[in-house]
Design an enzyme around this catalytic site. Structure first.
Site, PDB file in Angstrom:
ATOM      1  N   ARG A 226     -35.915 -18.135  -9.674  1.00 37.86           N
ATOM      2  CA  ARG A 226     -36.984 -19.123  -9.871  1.00 37.86           C
ATOM      3  C   ARG A 226     -36.442 -20.554  -9.738  1.00 37.86           C
ATOM      4  O   ARG A 226     -37.020 -21.388  -9.045  1.00 37.86           O
ATOM      5  CB  ARG A 226     -37.599 -18.925 -11.267  1.00 37.86           C
ATOM      6  N   ASP A 264     -28.038  -8.790   4.712  1.00 45.54           N
ATOM      7  CA  ASP A 264     -27.304  -7.869   3.823  1.00 45.54           C
ATOM      8  C   ASP A 264     -26.693  -6.783   4.698  1.00 45.54           C
ATOM      9  O   ASP A 264     -27.262  -6.423   5.730  1.00 45.54           O
ATOM     10  CB  ASP A 264     -28.246  -7.247   2.782  1.00 45.54           C
ATOM     11  N   SER A 265     -25.542  -6.260   4.270  1.00 42.63           N
ATOM     12  CA  SER A 265     -24.899  -5.225   5.085  1.00 42.63           C
ATOM     13  C   SER A 265     -25.536  -3.852   4.856  1.00 42.63           C
ATOM     14  O   SER A 265     -25.278  -2.925   5.621  1.00 42.63           O
ATOM     15  CB  SER A 265     -23.402  -5.162   4.769  1.00 42.63           C
ATOM     16  N   ALA A 292     -21.465 -10.161   6.152  1.00 50.05           N
ATOM     17  CA  ALA A 292     -21.610 -11.592   5.862  1.00 50.05           C
ATOM     18  C   ALA A 292     -20.670 -12.483   6.678  1.00 50.05           C
ATOM     19  O   ALA A 292     -21.134 -13.422   7.344  1.00 50.05           O
ATOM     20  CB  ALA A 292     -21.385 -11.825   4.376  1.00 50.05           C
ATOM     21  N   CYS A 352     -20.296 -12.701  -9.416  1.00 48.23           N
ATOM     22  CA  CYS A 352     -20.540 -11.770 -10.527  1.00 48.23           C
ATOM     23  C   CYS A 352     -19.241 -11.099 -10.965  1.00 48.23           C
ATOM     24  O   CYS A 352     -19.256 -10.064 -11.616  1.00 48.23           O
ATOM     25  CB  CYS A 352     -21.593 -10.746 -10.133  1.00 48.23           C
TER      26      CYS A 352
HETATM   27  N1  SAH Z   1     -28.977 -11.564  -4.174  1.00 42.36           N
HETATM   28  C1  SAH Z   1     -29.399 -10.246  -4.606  1.00 42.36           C
HETATM   29  C2  SAH Z   1     -28.268  -9.401  -5.170  1.00 42.36           C
HETATM   30  C3  SAH Z   1     -27.068  -9.287  -4.283  1.00 42.36           C
HETATM   31  S1  SAH Z   1     -25.988  -7.989  -4.730  1.00 42.36           S
HETATM   32  C4  SAH Z   1     -30.534 -10.393  -5.612  1.00 42.36           C
HETATM   33  O1  SAH Z   1     -30.729 -11.486  -6.156  1.00 42.36           O
HETATM   34  O2  SAH Z   1     -31.202  -9.397  -5.887  1.00 42.36           O
HETATM   35  C5  SAH Z   1     -24.822  -8.059  -3.443  1.00 42.36           C
HETATM   36  C6  SAH Z   1     -25.317  -7.539  -2.104  1.00 42.36           C
HETATM   37  O3  SAH Z   1     -24.273  -7.750  -1.156  1.00 42.36           O
HETATM   38  C7  SAH Z   1     -25.631  -6.068  -2.050  1.00 42.36           C
HETATM   39  O4  SAH Z   1     -26.986  -5.898  -1.652  1.00 42.36           O
HETATM   40  C8  SAH Z   1     -24.697  -5.486  -0.968  1.00 42.36           C
HETATM   41  O5  SAH Z   1     -25.332  -4.531  -0.141  1.00 42.36           O
HETATM   42  C9  SAH Z   1     -24.347  -6.708  -0.176  1.00 42.36           C
HETATM   43  N2  SAH Z   1     -23.052  -6.710   0.515  1.00 42.36           N
HETATM   44  C10 SAH Z   1     -21.878  -6.193   0.085  1.00 42.36           C
HETATM   45  N3  SAH Z   1     -20.890  -6.474   0.970  1.00 42.36           N
HETATM   46  C11 SAH Z   1     -21.457  -7.186   1.974  1.00 42.36           C
HETATM   47  C12 SAH Z   1     -20.962  -7.779   3.155  1.00 42.36           C
HETATM   48  N4  SAH Z   1     -19.656  -7.705   3.465  1.00 42.36           N
HETATM   49  N5  SAH Z   1     -21.814  -8.440   3.955  1.00 42.36           N
HETATM   50  C13 SAH Z   1     -23.125  -8.545   3.642  1.00 42.36           C
HETATM   51  N6  SAH Z   1     -23.655  -7.992   2.522  1.00 42.36           N
HETATM   52  C14 SAH Z   1     -22.832  -7.333   1.692  1.00 42.36           C
END
Ligand code: SAH
Length: 408
Positions: A226, A264-265, A292, A352
């Protein structure tokens, strides 16, 4: 009432004793709940894994009561500092009721929404996470002490919250280190036939309780979704690590971002994010499956620019040992993102990793500012939403950092 005094029988139970090494007792008098194997001198009696034990100082002074697990590095998890308090059903009922009351006080009891109802040590229940999604509960177990009591806890949650169903999930990594052999299961009621729909700030998200990441959704980012949206008003936004679209949809719907690219991956996460956008009639978000760092490189090479970027990667630091490596990865990620961020842009950057302190994360960003020659102004330094509290007894529970910066 007859006015007759009632004779209360007090049962004195003795538990096996875990005796600490000299000079190791202080953290436990201060109510820290984790007794590591390295602090223990000897064990008197032969407690089974999962059994109640009493913790004593080397001077044979009673300190606290907890649960034993020889398999874990945390050999005793402490739950009570009152010598006359057994760790029985009444004890767990009191702790659960207190946790539930906090969420009520926070205004997080709306049956259409989601909330973390129990957050482990922060609620005096080390090893137990309970997330509520609408009418369903997900019990997420991270310790053997709780795995052994899962049935009882499900009964208490049913009594206190009357959910439509209670699902059990065991953290796969901790199942191994804690020695938990327990399959995911439905403990009470029914599992929902379809993903559950929850509302967050008026936006609807579908949550897959049995196959989603963690318990299905990142409730810890609720308030950050938010607040970030407010800063992203009218901007062209990149949401890196979007999962099921938390930041993207909030930016589009609450903040009126002009355009969002969400990456997202996980193919599964992107499919869910797309469905969520559709569910809310949001059309200005484009979704992309991609890694990413590779996508960032590609966008830089293509000369793309954004006026808002969100970075919410998975945990980079799995332990203190990998801290340096994790800080380098955060540095590289943020530095690459700045190449895409136009002057005057907003960077919402998260971590995190509990092993990275808020100050270490900030200094990482200071390093990024210096190396990239950009001016960073920290507008807000935020943490997890308040249904993920941190207990004064166990600061290790603080893990989420979300820094909102303006970048010139
Ligand atoms: N921003 C989201 C939570 C993200 S959790 C929210 O607010 O709900 C982290 C995410 O990173 C996961 O969905 C996972 O699939 C993704 N992830 C992990 N490694 C990755 C990478 N190397 N490249 C892109 N995405 C990745």
């Amino acid at each position: 009432m007859s006015g007759q005094p009632i004779a209360v029988e007090t049962e004195v139970t003795t538990y096996p004793r875990v005796v600490l090494k000299p000079r190791k007792a202080n953290p436990f008098y201060a109510r820290h709940p984790w007794v590591l194997d390295s602090a223990i001198q000897r064990i008197e009696g032969d407690p089974a894994d999962g059994a109640t034990v009493d913790l004593y100082s080397d001077k044979q002074k009673w300190i606290a009561r907890g649960v034993f697990n020889r398999r874990s590095r945390i050999q005793v998890r402490l739950y009570s500092w009152q010598p006359d308090e057994p760790l029985d059903e009444a004890f767990f009922r009191r702790r659960l009721a207190r946790a539930i009351q906090l969420r009520r006080d926070l205004g997080l009891s709306d049956p259409r929404g989601g909330a973390r109802v129990v957050f482990s040590e922060a609620d005096g229940l080390s090893g137990l996470i309970v997330d509520r999604y609408g009418e369903h509960l997900v019990v997420y177990v991270t310790a053997l002490s709780i795995a052994h009591r899962a049935e009882m806890i499900a009964g208490l949650l049913e009594e206190l919250l009357r959910p439509a169903g209670i699902l059990l999930r065991v953290d796969p990594t901790l199942a191994h280190t804690e020695g938990i052999e327990m399959p995911d299961a439905v403990l009470r009621g029914t599992s929902p036939d379809a993903p559950v729909i929850i509302e967050e700030h008026g936006i609807r998200y579908s949550v897959d309780l049995s196959a989603g990441q963690k318990t299905g959704y990142y409730l810890d980012q609720r308030e950050n979704h938010r607040v970030a949206a407010e800063y992203l008003r009218g901007r062209r936004v990149l949401d890196m690590f979007c999962y099921t679209g938390g930041f993207s949809l909030a930016a589009a719907k609450l903040g009126g971002a002009s355009e969002v690219l969400a990456v997202d991956s996980s193919r599964r996460a992107i499919a869910a994010a797309e469905a969520n956008a559709e569910l809310n009639g949001i059309t200005q978000v484009r979704f992309r499956v991609g890694e990413a760092f590779a996508v960032l490189d590609e966008l830089v090479a293509a000369g793309e620019k954004f006026s808002g970027i969100i970075l919410d990667p998975p945990k980079f630091a799995k332990g203190r040992k990998t801290l340096e490596q994790a800080l380098r990865a955060y540095h590289r990620l943020n530095r690459q993102a700045l190449e895409l961020l136009a002057p005057g842009g907003i960077l919402v950057t998260c971590s995190c990793s509990g092993h990275v302190t808020p100050d270490e994360f900030l200094y990482m960003l200071v390093g990024v500012a210096h190396k990239s020659g950009r001016d960073l102004q920290f507008l807000e330094r935020r943490g997890a939403s308040p249904d993920h509290p941190v207990s004064a007894d166990c600061l290790e529970n603080e893990y989420l950092k979300c820094v909102i910066c303006r970048v010139s």
